[in-house]
Each structure stands twice: as structure tokens, then as C-alpha cells.
Scaffold this motif. Structure first.
Motif, PDB file in Angstrom:
ATOM      1  N   ASP A  27       0.721  -1.274   0.205  1.00  0.00           N
ATOM      2  CA  ASP A  27      -0.030  -0.081   0.026  1.00  0.00           C
ATOM      3  C   ASP A  27       0.933   1.316  -0.039  1.00  0.00           C
ATOM      4  OD1 ASP A  27       0.916  -0.707   2.540  1.00  0.00           O
ATOM      5  OD2 ASP A  27      -1.064  -0.001   3.465  1.00  0.00           O
ATOM      6  N   GLY A  28       2.195   1.241  -0.535  1.00  0.00           N
ATOM      7  CA  GLY A  28       2.763   2.357  -1.108  1.00  0.00           C
ATOM      8  C   GLY A  28       3.502   2.974   0.486  1.00  0.00           C
ATOM      9  N   ALA A  29       4.316   4.286   0.021  1.00  0.00           N
ATOM     10  CA  ALA A  29       5.234   4.650   0.852  1.00  0.00           C
ATOM     11  C   ALA A  29       4.400   5.319   2.245  1.00  0.00           C
ATOM     12  CB  ALA A  29       5.552   6.050   0.347  1.00  0.00           C
ATOM     13  N   ARG A  30       3.144   5.473   2.127  1.00  0.00           N
ATOM     14  CA  ARG A  30       2.501   6.095   3.312  1.00  0.00           C
ATOM     15  C   ARG A  30       1.658   4.735   3.840  1.00  0.00           C
ATOM     16  NH1 ARG A  30       0.666  11.849   1.088  1.00  0.00           N
ATOM     17  NH2 ARG A  30       2.846  12.653   0.913  1.00  0.00           N
ATOM     18  N   SER A  31       1.917   3.577   3.537  1.00  0.00           N
ATOM     19  CA  SER A  31       1.213   2.526   4.260  1.00  0.00           C
ATOM     20  C   SER A  31       0.499   2.561   5.369  1.00  0.00           C
ATOM     21  CB  SER A  31       2.304   1.254   4.352  1.00  0.00           C
ATOM     22  OG  SER A  31       1.844   0.089   4.681  1.00  0.00           O
ATOM     23  N   THR A  32      -0.750   2.372   5.083  1.00  0.00           N
ATOM     24  CA  THR A  32      -1.728   2.487   6.145  1.00  0.00           C
ATOM     25  C   THR A  32      -1.559   1.068   7.239  1.00  0.00           C
ATOM     26  OG1 THR A  32      -3.598   2.954   4.734  1.00  0.00           O
ATOM     27  CG2 THR A  32      -4.459   2.110   6.826  1.00  0.00           C
ATOM     28  N   VAL A  33      -1.155  -0.053   6.581  1.00  0.00           N
ATOM     29  CA  VAL A  33      -0.886  -0.991   7.550  1.00  0.00           C
ATOM     30  C   VAL A  33       0.489  -0.997   8.046  1.00  0.00           C
ATOM     31  CG1 VAL A  33      -0.674  -3.652   7.380  1.00  0.00           C
ATOM     32  CG2 VAL A  33      -2.052  -2.460   5.538  1.00  0.00           C
TER      33      VAL A  33
ATOM     34  N   LYS B 201       1.744   1.687   9.201  1.00  0.00           N
ATOM     35  CA  LYS B 201       1.508   2.581  10.329  1.00  0.00           C
ATOM     36  C   LYS B 201       0.550   1.945  11.532  1.00  0.00           C
ATOM     37  CE  LYS B 201       2.078   6.730   7.788  1.00  0.00           C
ATOM     38  NZ  LYS B 201       1.432   7.740   6.822  1.00  0.00           N
ATOM     39  N   GLN B 202      -0.469   1.249  11.129  1.00  0.00           N
ATOM     40  CA  GLN B 202      -1.237   0.742  12.115  1.00  0.00           C
ATOM     41  C   GLN B 202      -0.702  -0.146  12.804  1.00  0.00           C
ATOM     42  OE1 GLN B 202      -4.348  -2.150  10.700  1.00  0.00           O
ATOM     43  NE2 GLN B 202      -4.185  -2.727  12.911  1.00  0.00           N
ATOM     44  N   LEU B 203       0.383  -1.178  12.237  1.00  0.00           N
ATOM     45  CA  LEU B 203       1.161  -2.037  13.199  1.00  0.00           C
ATOM     46  C   LEU B 203       2.545  -1.451  13.974  1.00  0.00           C
ATOM     47  CD1 LEU B 203       1.377  -5.269  11.193  1.00  0.00           C
ATOM     48  CD2 LEU B 203      -0.677  -4.423  12.574  1.00  0.00           C
ATOM     49  N   GLY B 204       2.503  -0.128  13.595  1.00  0.00           N
ATOM     50  CA  GLY B 204       3.568   0.832  14.172  1.00  0.00           C
ATOM     51  C   GLY B 204       4.983   0.174  14.028  1.00  0.00           C
ATOM     52  N   ILE B 205       5.112  -0.157  12.688  1.00  0.00           N
ATOM     53  CA  ILE B 205       6.511  -0.545  12.156  1.00  0.00           C
ATOM     54  C   ILE B 205       7.325   0.677  11.834  1.00  0.00           C
ATOM     55  CG2 ILE B 205       7.691  -1.847  10.236  1.00  0.00           C
ATOM     56  CD1 ILE B 205       5.494  -3.716  11.009  1.00  0.00           C
TER      57      ILE B 205
ATOM     58  N   ASP C 187       7.021  -0.058  -1.926  1.00  0.00           N
ATOM     59  CA  ASP C 187       7.238   1.214  -1.279  1.00  0.00           C
ATOM     60  C   ASP C 187       6.822   1.118   0.128  1.00  0.00           C
ATOM     61  OD1 ASP C 187       8.221   2.287  -3.672  1.00  0.00           O
ATOM     62  OD2 ASP C 187       6.862   4.092  -3.385  1.00  0.00           O
ATOM     63  N   ALA C 188       6.048   0.103   0.461  1.00  0.00           N
ATOM     64  CA  ALA C 188       5.488   0.091   1.984  1.00  0.00           C
ATOM     65  C   ALA C 188       6.628  -0.581   2.744  1.00  0.00           C
ATOM     66  CB  ALA C 188       4.312  -0.835   2.059  1.00  0.00           C
ATOM     67  N   ALA C 189       7.603  -1.070   2.196  1.00  0.00           N
ATOM     68  CA  ALA C 189       8.665  -1.748   2.675  1.00  0.00           C
ATOM     69  C   ALA C 189      10.118  -0.867   2.545  1.00  0.00           C
ATOM     70  CB  ALA C 189       9.036  -3.398   2.111  1.00  0.00           C
ATOM     71  N   HIS C 190      10.286  -0.057   1.663  1.00  0.00           N
ATOM     72  CA  HIS C 190      11.325   0.677   1.195  1.00  0.00           C
ATOM     73  C   HIS C 190      11.177   1.733   0.454  1.00  0.00           C
ATOM     74  CE1 HIS C 190      11.292  -2.043  -2.228  1.00  0.00           C
ATOM     75  NE2 HIS C 190      11.209  -3.078  -1.497  1.00  0.00           N
ATOM     76  N   GLN C 191      11.892   2.693   0.387  1.00  0.00           N
ATOM     77  CA  GLN C 191      11.729   3.870  -0.537  1.00  0.00           C
ATOM     78  C   GLN C 191      13.342   4.498  -0.673  1.00  0.00           C
ATOM     79  OE1 GLN C 191       9.140   6.429   1.652  1.00  0.00           O
ATOM     80  NE2 GLN C 191       8.424   4.542   2.222  1.00  0.00           N
ATOM     81  N   THR C 192      13.588   4.711  -2.005  1.00  0.00           N
ATOM     82  CA  THR C 192      14.880   4.932  -2.501  1.00  0.00           C
ATOM     83  C   THR C 192      14.689   6.528  -3.428  1.00  0.00           C
ATOM     84  OG1 THR C 192      16.679   4.465  -3.986  1.00  0.00           O
ATOM     85  CG2 THR C 192      14.585   3.591  -4.525  1.00  0.00           C
TER      86      THR C 192
END
Ligand SMILES: Cc1cc2nc3c(=O)[nH]c(=O)nc-3n(C[C@H](O)[C@H](O)[C@H](O)COP(=O)(O)OP(=O)(O)OC[C@H]3O[C@@H](n4cnc5c(N)ncnc54)[C@H](O)[C@@H]3O)c2cc1C
Length: 498
Positions: free
Chosen positions: A170-176, A178-182, A293-298
Motif C-alpha cells: 500500500d505504498g510509501a504511506r502504508s496504512t497497514v 502505520k497501524q502495526l507501528g512499524i 514502497d510500503a517496505a522501502h523507498q529510494t
């Protein structure tokens, strides 16, 4: 091979094997790869339409190999152009470094390809649907709860569903995320750039045929020749720039003026992006995994953000399929971050380092940089081929000396991957090696076993890794190389068969 108990819910079977959150390039690739493997996939996106404006402009041969697996390489081809290479130049146009990338790579595809992201996404979405994924658009995932034996997925419209695993794409601003506090590791680069995509009035009238990195301390600039009639300019923002006002048509025209007559093109969009390097601390928590992008951005200086995400999907797909089909234990999924993070980290680090070279705005430091790079070039350096990606690190599924992408020969007119499908491939130098101790194990995994006596085309696959025996994984990475094929070690057996 003893079937592993599938990780299904004790009482009620979940609605889906996998929910993929996000139908961007990574989510659509993953959904297609999983549905191709016979899994029940639901993919959801909060938007109804593809993000309309281009972001990625470049992908590499490994992405092309994934498109080959999905059967859409020919569909994507006409909307792409070959990238002949990239040049780093000074403000006055002297070449500091040339990167050539027009050649075919060992994977059988060109090193570097230029494209328009929405066109690719359209094809990928279509393939995901054709492969049998269920698609829900216009509905946001609002909450994800891991119940230990299944995931409960809640949507903003009040509906909910269950799945055995969930992959957040779900991309750079991943809701999931953020919700899991990662949280994210920050690789310490943060630069705002204006990206302006143009549609040229005359497609033949391109400001450059090469990708140019203009190392001008007064205004670091990048030129990207996308498939005609499109062309991209990227301008680094300086402290004196107004980040809002700079997107106005007058400001964009004044930035374009040194390069072309602004009247010769229409600005399709102009937006300010903050380029940064970030990596999630956890790529898996229980039944929830993260990709793209939910896991990494470059920073985009190497054009590798989406490429890395598609490699995530390729790494996850065969592992999730084995686990969900009951062939391998859930622990197989723990190798995902172990394998992917080091490769992604080194790509991001290289992009950050390149970014620092390009983004130098101190004139004295820029002059020193230019003098050093020009001297290296005069001494015969300053030219390089497109580097292949770093290998996967040694681990349960990558033996010492392995971990690179396997070469892909054409056998009787068919590419090797098309023959192999979703199987391991054992490659042997001689037919006599079919009695090697490890061959029976791989045959029991339903591997395709080839020898160069019978199929001479595969000799080059062995030559490339200086071996007489090797095993290639379903994601085309080399698992083990040697002079003979030994029995697999207990850790590998455990990972594959529990
Ligand atoms: C200027 C620029 C240039 C770039 N150049 C390159 C390049 O040349 N090469 C390259 O490889 N990469 C490049 N990239 C990076 C590339 O665009 C991204 O890495 C890629 O788009 C990430 O794909 P994704 O599928 O992970 O995420 P996204 O494309 O962001 O897709 C995420 C999807 O998730 C959906 N979503 C979000 N939240 C929810 C929710 N709660 N519920 C349901 N759906 C949700 C969104 O609507 C979206 O469709 C560039 C990026 C930029 C900004």
C-alpha cells in the motif's frame, strides 16, 4: 515429499488465501504471480483508477523477466524504449562518467528500459485479473488484525474479510505499516526535487537521447528520455526556491528554457517530491508481510524503487505458494526479509551516494569532484556497463558462492524460464551426473533436471558461475553451485519440507 499441514484456520477456512492491499505495480504483480500459482487472491485498492501521473520511468532486465513469467512481455514491449545509457556531465557539458546499458544481459533481456508507469500498471492490472485474482477497487483497508491462524481485514465501508496471509503493497504511506507501528530506518538523505513530465509537440525533437545527470552546482538537473512523445526533467530545489510556486507554469518554463523552447511541449504535470532512503524495520509480522514502497523507498537516481518492489513480489510469490499449498512450513517466509533487505539496502545506499554526487551545490566541492572524475576519465576510467544487481546474501536458501540471477538461455526456440515455470531447475554438466547424491532430492521437489550433454544450451548457465552443477530457484536466483550436486543440508531440507 511429505505434505506440510496448510496453515489454515482450525474452525473456519478463511475467505482468501491472500489479501493484497494496494493495486499499484507491486500489488498487481504479486496478485498475478500468486493467482498464476492457483491461490485464491483478493486485491484491494482505495482508488478506483490507476495513479494517473508518471512516477517510475525506468525498469531493468529482472523486471522484464518477471513480465515474461506473467506472459505480458510482448504486451508491454511496444510502450517502452531501450535506454542507451546515462551520462553524468558538468555544467558546461563535459562528460564525467558514462554508463552504457544498451546490451542484452545474461537474463536474455536488455539491461535498462524506459517506460511510462501508468501504461505498465494498466497491463499488470489486466494480467492480475486475467489470472483469476478477485479485485475490489474504491475501498480502503482500515484495519488489519492477526488472529494467529488467520488475518481479519476491515474496510472503511464497514465490510470485512479473512485471509490466511496479507501482503501490504500500500505504498510509501502504508496504512497497514502505520497501524502495526512499524518504523523505518532512515538512510540519511532528504532532498526536494521538482519533477516535470512533458509531452513534446514533435516526438523526434528530444532534448537528449541519453539519460543525463547534470552535475551543475547552481541547479542539479536530470533529463530522462521517456517513450516518445514524453520527456522528463527533474530539477533540484535550492534553499531560495518556493516549493509551491516552483510548480507554476511560468517557473517550470524558466527552468526548461536553458534546455529547450518551453513552447515546444505541454507540461503533463509538475510536482515536488522529497527524495529519500527509508527501509522498514520489519517486513513481516506474523501473517502480515510488506512489499514495495510500503517496505522501502529510494531516491530515484538509479530508477530502482519499483524494480526493487517487483523483486519483492517475485521473492514472495513462490514461497507463499509453497506454504499455502502445504509443501513448506511457514518458516520459509522468514527468509523473505533476510534475503531481500540486504540487496535493497545496498541499492538504496548506492542511490544515496550517487545522489550526493549529483546534489553537490557548493561550487568548490563541485569543482573538486569534477576535477577528480575528469582525471579518472582521462586515465581510461569513467565508463562503465550497467551493473547487475547485488547477489542475495548467503542463507538457508542461498549457499556460499550462489545468490546471483541465473543466466537464461534459449532452448529449441523457447526461453528456459518458460520451460521451467514455477519449478526449481537442476543444471548438470554431464548426463552421468544424474546419479549425483542431490539429484533425487530435487527430483522429489519436482525440479526440472537438465544436463549439457543432452541440452547443450545450458552449458552457458554453468559457465557463468564456473560450476558443473547448480540449482536455480523458481525466482531464477541461484541456490547452490558446485562441481557435483551434493545432498542438501538439513537446514535447507527443513526450510523446504518442514
Ligand atoms: C519522481 C519519481 C520517479 C521514480 N522513478 C522510478 C524509476 O525510474 N524506476 C523505478 O523502478 N521506480 C521509480 N520510482 C518509484 C516507483 O514509482 C515506486 O517505487 C512504485 O510506484 C511503488 O509501487 P507500489 O506498488 O509499492 O506502491 P504505489 O504505486 O504507491 O501503490 C500503492 C497502492 O496502494 C493503494 N493504497 C494505499 N493505501 C491503501 C489502503 N489503506 N487500502 C487500499 N489501498 C491502499 C494506493 O491507492 C496505491 O494504488 C519513482 C518515484 C518517483 C516519485
Amino acid at each position: 515429499m511429505t505434505p506440510h499441514t496448510p496453515p489454515h484456520i482450525a474452525n473456519v477456512a478463511p475467505d482468501h488465501d491472500i489479501v493484497v492491499v494496494g493495486f499499484g505495480p507491486v500489488g498487481s504483480t504479486l496478485a498475478a504471480l500468486l493467482a498464476h500459482r492457483g491461490l485464491r487472491v483478493l486485491v484491494v485498492d482505495r482508488e478506483t483508477e490507476i495513479f494517473p501521473l508518471p512516477r517510475a520511468a525506468h525498469f531493468d532486465h529482472e523486471v522484464m523477466r518477471v513480465l515474461q513469467e506473467l506472459g505480458c512481455a510482448d504486451e508491454v514491449g511496444p510502450a517502452t524504449i531501450l535506454n542507451p545509457g546515462m551520462e553524468f556531465i558538468t555544467a558546461s557539458g563535459e562528460v564525467l562518467l558514462s554508463v552504457h546499458s544498451g546490451d542484452l544481459t545474461p537474463s536474455g533481456w536488455p539491461a535498462s528500459i524506459l517506460f511510462h508507469q501508468p501504461d505498465l500498471e494498466l497491463v499488470l492490472r489486466d494480467v492480475a485479473e486475467r489470472s483469476g485474482s478477485t479485485v475490489r477497487l474504491g475501498v480502503a483497508v482500515s484495519n488489519v488484525t492477526d488472529h494467529g491462524d488467520h488475518v481479519m481485514v476491515s474496510f472503511a465501508d464497514g465490510t470485512a474479510t479473512t485471509s490466511t496471509y496479507l501482503v501490504a503493497c500500500d505504498g510509501a504511506r502504508s496504512t497497514v505499516r502505520k497501524q502495526l507501528g512499524i518504523s523505518m530506518h532512515d538512510l540519511g538523505f532528504e532532498e526536494p526535487w521538482l519533477v516535470a513530465d512533458l509531452v513534446l509537440n514533435d516526438a523526434a525533437d528530444r532534448p537528449s537521447l541519453f539519460t543525463l545527470q547534470v552535475c551543475d552546482p547552481m541547479r542539479p538537473t536530470t533529463l530522462v528520455p521517456m517513450p516518445p512523445p514524453r520527456f522528463r526533467f527533474e530539477f533540484m530545489l535550492l534553499p531560495s526556491d518556493d516549493p509551491v510556486g516552483i510548480t507554476s507554469s511560468e517557473s517550470v518554463a524558466s527552468l526548461l528554457a536553458p534546455w529547450m523552447d518551453p513552447a515546444d511541449a505541454t507540461v503533463e504535470r509538475a510536482a515536488v517530491y522529497s527524495f529519500h532512503g527509508l527501509i522498514a524495520t520489519e517486513w513481516r509480522r506474523g501473517r502480515v508481510l510488506f512489499a514495495g514502497d510500503a517496505a522501502h523507498q529510494t531516491p530515484p537516481f538509479l530508477g530502482q524503487g519499483m524494480c526493487s518492489g517487483i523483486r519483492d513480489a517475485q521473492n514472495l510469490a513462490w514461497k507463499l505458494a509453497r506454504v499455502l499449498h502445504g509443501t513448506s512450513p511457514d518458516a520459509l517466509l522468514d527468509t523473505y526479509q533476510l534475503e531481500r533487505e540486504p540487496q535493497v539496502r545496498s541499492i538504496i545506499q548506492l542511490a544515496v551516494d550517487l545522489g550526493r554526487v549529483i546534489c553537490t551545490t557548493d561550487p568548490e566541492a563541485a569543482a573538486l569532484r569534477d576535477a577528480g572524475m575528469l582525471a579518472a576519465r582521462a586515465a581510461g576510467g569513467g565508463t562503465m556497463g550497467q551493473a547487475l544487481m547485488p547477489s542475495l546474501p548467503e542463507g538457508p536458501l542461498v549457499a556460499l558462492g550462489a545468490g546471483g540471477q541465473a543466466r537464461q538461455p534459449i532452448i529449441d526456440g523457447t526461453r528456459l524460464d518458460d520451460i521451467a515455470g514455477d519449478r526449481f531447475v537442476v543444471v548438470l554438466r554431464t548426463a552421468a551426473q544424474r546419479s549425483n547424491p542431490g539429484v533425487a532430492f530435487w527430483s522429489a521437489q519436482e525440479a526440472l533436471v537438465l544436463d549439457a550433454d543432452t541440452t547443450p544450451e545450458v552449458a552457458t548457465v554453468l559457465d557463468a558461475v564456473h560450476a558443473n552443477a547448480m540449482v536455480v530457484r523458481p525466482d531464477r536466483y541461484v541456490l547452490v553451485v558446485g562441481s557435483e550436486l551434493e545432498e542438501p543440508n538439513p537446514a535447507l531440507r527443513m526450510m523446504l519440507n518442514g
